[in-house]
Design an enzyme around this catalytic site. Structure first.
Site, PDB file in Angstrom:
ATOM      1  N   ASP A  37       0.858  -1.192   0.000  1.00  0.00           N
ATOM      2  CA  ASP A  37       0.000   0.000   0.000  1.00  0.00           C
ATOM      3  C   ASP A  37       0.892   1.239   0.000  1.00  0.00           C
ATOM      4  O   ASP A  37       2.061   1.180   0.402  1.00  0.00           O
ATOM      5  CB  ASP A  37      -0.902   0.016   1.253  1.00  0.00           C
ATOM      6  CG  ASP A  37      -2.187   0.826   1.049  1.00  0.00           C
ATOM      7  OD1 ASP A  37      -3.275   0.216   1.048  1.00  0.00           O
ATOM      8  OD2 ASP A  37      -2.102   2.070   0.906  1.00  0.00           O
ATOM      9  N   ASN A  90      -6.131  -4.714  -5.688  1.00  0.00           N
ATOM     10  CA  ASN A  90      -7.313  -4.117  -5.074  1.00  0.00           C
ATOM     11  C   ASN A  90      -7.213  -2.622  -4.802  1.00  0.00           C
ATOM     12  O   ASN A  90      -8.234  -1.968  -4.588  1.00  0.00           O
ATOM     13  CB  ASN A  90      -7.561  -4.902  -3.763  1.00  0.00           C
ATOM     14  CG  ASN A  90      -8.469  -4.189  -2.812  1.00  0.00           C
ATOM     15  OD1 ASN A  90      -9.676  -4.148  -3.019  1.00  0.00           O
ATOM     16  ND2 ASN A  90      -7.897  -3.598  -1.762  1.00  0.00           N
ATOM     17  N   TYR A 156     -14.350   6.727 -12.800  1.00  0.00           N
ATOM     18  CA  TYR A 156     -14.386   5.526 -11.956  1.00  0.00           C
ATOM     19  C   TYR A 156     -15.053   4.369 -12.704  1.00  0.00           C
ATOM     20  O   TYR A 156     -14.527   3.248 -12.752  1.00  0.00           O
ATOM     21  CB  TYR A 156     -15.142   5.834 -10.650  1.00  0.00           C
ATOM     22  CG  TYR A 156     -15.119   4.710  -9.644  1.00  0.00           C
ATOM     23  CD1 TYR A 156     -14.000   4.464  -8.851  1.00  0.00           C
ATOM     24  CD2 TYR A 156     -16.223   3.872  -9.476  1.00  0.00           C
ATOM     25  CE1 TYR A 156     -13.982   3.428  -7.922  1.00  0.00           C
ATOM     26  CE2 TYR A 156     -16.215   2.837  -8.556  1.00  0.00           C
ATOM     27  CZ  TYR A 156     -15.090   2.614  -7.774  1.00  0.00           C
ATOM     28  OH  TYR A 156     -15.064   1.582  -6.858  1.00  0.00           O
ATOM     29  N   LYS A 160     -13.293   0.819 -13.911  1.00  0.00           N
ATOM     30  CA  LYS A 160     -13.728  -0.491 -13.414  1.00  0.00           C
ATOM     31  C   LYS A 160     -14.220  -1.392 -14.564  1.00  0.00           C
ATOM     32  O   LYS A 160     -14.032  -2.608 -14.514  1.00  0.00           O
ATOM     33  CB  LYS A 160     -14.790  -0.315 -12.328  1.00  0.00           C
ATOM     34  CG  LYS A 160     -14.267   0.387 -11.062  1.00  0.00           C
ATOM     35  CD  LYS A 160     -13.105  -0.370 -10.404  1.00  0.00           C
ATOM     36  CE  LYS A 160     -12.723   0.196  -9.042  1.00  0.00           C
ATOM     37  NZ  LYS A 160     -11.621  -0.556  -8.403  1.00  0.00           N
ATOM     38  N   THR A 191     -16.537   0.676   4.289  1.00  0.00           N
ATOM     39  CA  THR A 191     -15.095   0.937   4.409  1.00  0.00           C
ATOM     40  C   THR A 191     -14.899   2.459   4.462  1.00  0.00           C
ATOM     41  O   THR A 191     -15.835   3.217   4.200  1.00  0.00           O
ATOM     42  CB  THR A 191     -14.324   0.414   3.175  1.00  0.00           C
ATOM     43  OG1 THR A 191     -14.659   1.247   2.053  1.00  0.00           O
ATOM     44  CG2 THR A 191     -14.623  -1.034   2.853  1.00  0.00           C
TER      45      THR A 191
END
Ligand code: NAD
Length: 252
Positions: A37, A90, A156, A160, A191
């Site tokens: 990350d 991810n 976005y 995707k 999240t």
């Protein structure tokens, strides 16, 4: 889950949300985890949570827009644990929302760079390492925005949809090499990413939740369970698929 124990998993976006939950689930199932990350503090916290449960994990600071960083993450898996067997690509951002005509270049480029180029770069580094160890399984995070359109989120949604296409192409190309590639399509998951959207507009968030057939947000652990299953031998004939985990959102 069959075939996870003793394997080595690379998880990007592992400092938070879905990535952290999946890194933890891989470790619970007996895999060694390389947690990658850009967020050092969050990534180290994920590793210490795994270690406190008796699991094995290493953090590596990684910006998924930099292919050298991804090469180093793959190398860390191979050097530290002996192979790379599973990868969960991810890391992602939601980007800013704006009507189509007001989408600016900076937002478009950043969202595409992280969400789509980041997955492409990761796979380009992961595939040869997995072939070295005789095969493996990759799961990419798309979204229900990988199969549906949403207003004000064109970068976005485009990123995707790109992840879904990349996943299908790689699956077709690599199946005969013992490598499976699938995508997971989260709905609205509880999240920090969805919390940011909710903070911006609680009323829209309430309406969104009411529009989910399950009438609740998903939990990151529910995505993690699907990802680890997709990597397991229980999913040995599943490849090229985009599996929505969305409380029924995308099928109504
Ligand atoms: P999150 O914001 O909690 O976690 C995203 C992680 O990605 C963070 O740890 C962040 O530091 C990391 N990251 C961002 N840019 C990076 C970069 N350049 N290099 C490396 N790491 C980077 O969000 P989340 O909800 O856990 O999202 C994870 C994935 O799931 C994303 O791809 C997101 O698009 C997707 N998703 C989330 C939802 C949702 O409702 N939460 C829905 C559909 C899809």
């Amino acid at each position: 889950m069959k075939g996870i124990e003793g394997g080595v998993a690379l998880v990007s976006g592992a400092a938070s949300g879905i990535g952290r939950a999946t890194a933890q689930r891989f470790a619970e199932e007996g895999a060694s985890v390389v947690a990658a990350d850009i967020d050092v503090e969050g990534g180290e916290e994920t590793v210490s949570r795994i270690e406190s449960e008796g699991g094995e994990a290493t953090f590596i600071e990684t910006d998924v827009t930099d292919e050298d960083d991804l090469a180093a993450a793959v190398e860390t898996a191979v050097d530290t644990y002996g192979s790379l067997d599973f990868a969960f690509n991810n890391a992602g951002i939601e980007g800013g929302d704006a009507v189509f005509s007001e989408q600016d270049d900076a937002n478009w480029n950043q969202v595409l760079d992280i969400n789509l180029n980041g997955v492409f770069f990761a796979m380009r580094e992961e595939i040869p390492a997995m072939m070295e160890s005789g095969g493996g399984a990759i799961v990419n995070t798309a979204s229900v925005a990988g199969i549906l359109g949403f207003p004000n989120l064109s970068p976005y949604v485009a990123s995707k949809h790109g992840v879904v296409g990349l996943t299908k192409s790689a699956a077709v190309e690599l199946s005969s090499d013992g490598l499976r590639v699938n995508a997971v399509l989260p709905g609205v998951i509880d999240t920090p990413m969805s919390a940011r959207a909710g903070d911006q507009d609680p009323e829209v968030m309430e309406q969104t939740t009411a529009g989910i057939p399950a009438r609740r947000l998903g939990q990151p652990e529910e995505i993690a369970a699907t990802v680890v299953w997709l990597c397991s031998e229980d999913a040995s004939y599943v490849t090229g698929q985009s599996i929505a985990v969305d409380g029924g959102f995308s099928v109504q």
